[in-house]
Design a protein around this motif. Structure first.
Motif, mmCIF file in Angstrom:
data_model
loop_
_atom_site.group_PDB
_atom_site.id
_atom_site.type_symbol
_atom_site.label_atom_id
_atom_site.label_comp_id
_atom_site.label_asym_id
_atom_site.label_seq_id
_atom_site.Cartn_x
_atom_site.Cartn_y
_atom_site.Cartn_z
ATOM 1 N N TYR A 1 -5.119 6.675 -2.034
ATOM 2 C CA TYR A 1 -3.852 6.938 -1.427
ATOM 3 C C TYR A 1 -4.108 7.990 -0.446
ATOM 4 O O TYR A 1 -4.649 9.375 -0.478
ATOM 5 N N PRO A 2 -4.238 7.615 0.999
ATOM 6 C CA PRO A 2 -4.414 8.350 2.015
ATOM 7 C C PRO A 2 -3.422 9.507 2.016
ATOM 8 O O PRO A 2 -2.295 9.388 1.821
ATOM 9 N N ILE A 3 -3.728 11.056 2.474
ATOM 10 C CA ILE A 3 -2.806 11.952 2.529
ATOM 11 C C ILE A 3 -2.897 12.337 4.085
ATOM 12 O O ILE A 3 -3.930 12.641 4.523
ATOM 13 N N VAL A 4 -1.591 12.499 4.603
ATOM 14 C CA VAL A 4 -1.642 12.877 6.011
ATOM 15 C C VAL A 4 -0.535 14.237 6.159
ATOM 16 O O VAL A 4 0.481 14.261 5.436
ATOM 17 N N TRP A 5 -0.898 15.491 6.867
ATOM 18 C CA TRP A 5 -0.140 16.250 6.826
ATOM 19 C C TRP A 5 0.750 16.247 8.308
ATOM 20 O O TRP A 5 0.104 15.928 9.152
ATOM 21 N N VAL A 6 1.843 16.463 8.306
ATOM 22 C CA VAL A 6 2.741 16.468 9.339
ATOM 23 C C VAL A 6 3.832 17.505 9.600
ATOM 24 O O VAL A 6 4.050 18.377 8.499
ATOM 25 N N SER A 7 4.514 17.796 10.560
ATOM 26 C CA SER A 7 5.366 18.726 10.664
ATOM 27 C C SER A 7 6.513 17.896 11.484
ATOM 28 O O SER A 7 6.265 17.667 12.844
ATOM 29 N N LEU B 1 10.134 5.226 4.043
ATOM 30 C CA LEU B 1 9.750 6.562 3.800
ATOM 31 C C LEU B 1 10.594 6.758 2.409
ATOM 32 O O LEU B 1 11.792 6.416 2.417
ATOM 33 N N VAL B 2 9.829 7.296 1.263
ATOM 34 C CA VAL B 2 10.832 7.582 0.224
ATOM 35 C C VAL B 2 10.517 9.039 -0.397
ATOM 36 O O VAL B 2 9.390 9.645 0.198
ATOM 37 N N GLY B 3 11.102 9.798 -1.008
ATOM 38 C CA GLY B 3 10.942 10.977 -1.608
ATOM 39 C C GLY B 3 12.296 11.955 -1.904
ATOM 40 O O GLY B 3 13.331 11.356 -1.439
ATOM 41 N N GLN B 4 12.059 13.139 -2.407
ATOM 42 C CA GLN B 4 13.083 13.811 -2.829
ATOM 43 C C GLN B 4 13.911 14.009 -1.700
ATOM 44 O O GLN B 4 13.403 14.054 -0.598
ATOM 45 N N SER B 5 15.097 14.514 -2.083
ATOM 46 C CA SER B 5 15.917 14.926 -0.975
ATOM 47 C C SER B 5 15.605 16.337 -0.457
ATOM 48 O O SER B 5 15.190 17.051 -1.248
ATOM 49 N N GLY B 6 15.652 16.513 1.038
ATOM 50 C CA GLY B 6 15.145 17.661 1.320
ATOM 51 C C GLY B 6 13.865 17.689 1.827
ATOM 52 O O GLY B 6 13.551 18.674 2.550
ATOM 53 N N VAL B 7 12.898 16.832 1.513
ATOM 54 C CA VAL B 7 11.630 16.946 2.049
ATOM 55 C C VAL B 7 11.383 16.605 3.559
ATOM 56 O O VAL B 7 10.392 16.961 4.230
ATOM 57 N N GLY B 8 12.433 16.035 4.256
ATOM 58 C CA GLY B 8 12.335 15.978 5.721
ATOM 59 C C GLY B 8 12.288 14.463 6.245
ATOM 60 O O GLY B 8 11.836 13.929 7.187
ATOM 61 N N LYS B 9 12.819 13.458 5.229
ATOM 62 C CA LYS B 9 12.618 12.186 5.611
ATOM 63 C C LYS B 9 13.571 11.702 6.943
ATOM 64 O O LYS B 9 12.801 11.060 7.619
ATOM 65 N N SER B 10 14.809 12.287 6.999
ATOM 66 C CA SER B 10 15.457 12.015 8.068
ATOM 67 C C SER B 10 15.004 12.567 9.146
ATOM 68 O O SER B 10 14.766 11.891 10.462
ATOM 69 N N SER C 1 0.769 -1.077 0.174
ATOM 70 C CA SER C 1 0.075 -0.023 -0.065
ATOM 71 C C SER C 1 0.747 1.570 0.086
ATOM 72 O O SER C 1 2.192 1.040 0.307
ATOM 73 N N ALA C 2 0.372 2.422 -0.308
ATOM 74 C CA ALA C 2 1.064 3.644 -0.502
ATOM 75 C C ALA C 2 0.388 4.692 0.320
ATOM 76 O O ALA C 2 -0.908 4.647 0.285
ATOM 77 N N LEU C 3 0.985 5.585 0.831
ATOM 78 C CA LEU C 3 0.415 6.741 1.641
ATOM 79 C C LEU C 3 1.282 8.068 1.327
ATOM 80 O O LEU C 3 2.410 7.788 1.148
ATOM 81 N N ILE C 4 0.557 9.064 1.122
ATOM 82 C CA ILE C 4 1.469 10.409 0.855
ATOM 83 C C ILE C 4 1.573 11.333 2.504
ATOM 84 O O ILE C 4 0.553 11.575 2.826
ATOM 85 N N ALA C 5 2.626 11.383 2.617
ATOM 86 C CA ALA C 5 2.783 12.307 4.028
ATOM 87 C C ALA C 5 3.615 13.749 3.460
ATOM 88 O O ALA C 5 4.394 13.809 2.932
ATOM 89 N N VAL C 6 2.687 14.835 3.742
ATOM 90 C CA VAL C 6 3.112 15.964 3.360
ATOM 91 C C VAL C 6 3.657 16.680 4.683
ATOM 92 O O VAL C 6 3.066 16.915 5.519
ATOM 93 N N ASN C 7 4.952 16.792 4.471
ATOM 94 C CA ASN C 7 5.668 17.302 5.647
ATOM 95 C C ASN C 7 5.954 18.880 5.565
ATOM 96 O O ASN C 7 5.581 19.483 4.633
ATOM 97 N N LYS C 8 6.424 19.348 6.677
ATOM 98 C CA LYS C 8 6.764 20.946 6.837
ATOM 99 C C LYS C 8 5.512 21.561 6.647
ATOM 100 O O LYS C 8 5.167 22.775 6.136
#
Ligand code: GDP
Ligand code: ZN
Length: 334
Positions: free
Chosen positions: A181-187, A208-217, A150-157
């Motif tokens: 695809y659920p979308i969750v907003w986080v900071s 967790l995957v995504g572009q560098s700098g989106v806040g995975k670490s 399954s996949a999920l979108i986490a919108v960070n920042k």
């Protein structure tokens, strides 16, 4: 280092070196097995690899560093294995159990080598900056569909979004929710609103995957407040010195579920897919596949194309079909 093709002779040499290494490792494993308790094979999970040593977690959750029989395949983080205990928390892995899923990347020989196994969820992380890239998002979602997770979108920042920007984001990305695809907003920075994400991670093995700098670490730090303790335990268990976060590692989430993490896993990209795989990768296309007028429809501009019609009727987001065409043409970036 620039990536280059290896000549056949170089490949043969590498193969021969690897063959000798496997032989030595097999001899060591067999030697160790003579001291193992042959009557008590157990099941365990590969938490990480440390060179040729696997750190296995047994049923009772204790960690063991294990050699590996060489004829059983290549166990990776997340794999379930059979192992035989030896004195002082060591052991030998003697069988690799069937994988439900595997995340693989191509290696020099052109084969695919697994990076992690038995994942159940891909979390694609987006943020207002760097600017969200829906083409990359689609590639990650296709990879998830291809792996059967399954996949999920986490919108960070979330803290960086103004009201207007949130509305614009919703306008551009809200349709992913409609196709499942659920979308969750986080900071991650302010550890704010993490609960919905934590809830989605429970009972699953996620990456967790995504572009560098989106806040995975940053997210990993926020989700795993005891990561240093977990890493410390691995260093102790491997008996090989300090465990590093660059090794693909399975972590336990405090509120349930597990995360598999490593830089390689975070930045993996979609491999080469054939057309049917690509079509299936767009989950909302599935009801329309096979309904085009021409059996070999390329969904480009043919009359009677069921996908073009669905876009016209507002049932498929136009951008998804554009991305499909782009990927089907084998073009790398948009
Ligand atoms: P990665 O490359 O995806 O692992 O991203 P990092 O975790 O290294 O984060 C990249 C930058 O974004 C760092 O400067 C973080 O401090 C910042 N960052 C991460 N999460 C947030 C957040 O929720 N809000 C804000 N404002 N900045 C964040
Ligand atoms: Zn078509």
């Amino acid at each position: 280092m620039a990536r280059r093709r290896l000549s056949d002779r170089q490949k043969q040499r590498i193969e021969a070196i690897q063959q000798r290494r496997r032989q030595r490792l097999e001899e060591r494993a067999q030697q160790a097995l003579t001291t193992a308790d042959a009557d008590s094979p157990r099941e365990g999970v590969v938490i990480t690899r440390h060179g040729q040593t696997l750190v296995i977690r047994g049923d009772e959750r204790s960690l063991h560093h294990c050699l590996c029989r060489q004829n059983i395949g290549h166990p990776v983080c997340g794999d379930r294995v059979v192992w035989q205990p030896m004195p002082s928390n060591q052991g030998v892995v003697t069988a690799l159990l069937e994988r439900t899923t595997s995340l693989a990347r191509p290696v020099y020989s052109g084969e695919h080598r697994a990076l992690a196994a038995n994942l159940s969820q891909l979390v694609v992380v987006l943020a207002p900056a760097p600017e969200p890239n829906s083409y990359l998002l689609d590639q990650h979602l296709i990879a998830a569909e291809g792996m059967g997770v399954s996949a999920l979108i986490a919108v960070n920042k979330k803290d960086l979004f103004s009201g207007e920007e949130s509305a614009a984001f919703e306008q551009a990305f809200g349709h992913y929710r409609d196709i499942g695809y659920p979308i969750v907003w986080v900071s991650a920075k302010y550890e704010h609103g993490l609960d919905p994400l934590i809830g989605q991670l429970r009972d699953k093995t996620s990456i967790l995957v995504g572009q560098s700098g989106v806040g995975k670490s940053s997210l990993i730090k926020a989700l795993l407040p005891d990561i240093k303790i977990q890493i410390g335990r691995l260093s102790d268990a491997s008996g090989l010195g300090k465990h590093t976060t660059s090794a693909t590692t399975l972590y336990d989430l405090p509120q349930g579920g597990q995360l598999i993490d490593s830089p390689g896993v975070r930045s993996f990209r979609l491999g080469q897919l054939d057309r049917p795989q690509l079509e299936q990768g767009f989950r909302e296309f599935r009801p329309y596949l096979g309904h085009c007028r021409f059996a070999d429809c390329s969904h480009d501009q043919e009359p009677g194309c069921a996908l073009i019609e669905a876009v016209g009727n507002g049932l498929i987001a136009p951008q998804r079909l554009i991305h499909f065409r782009h990927l089907a043409a084998g073009l790398p970036d948009l």
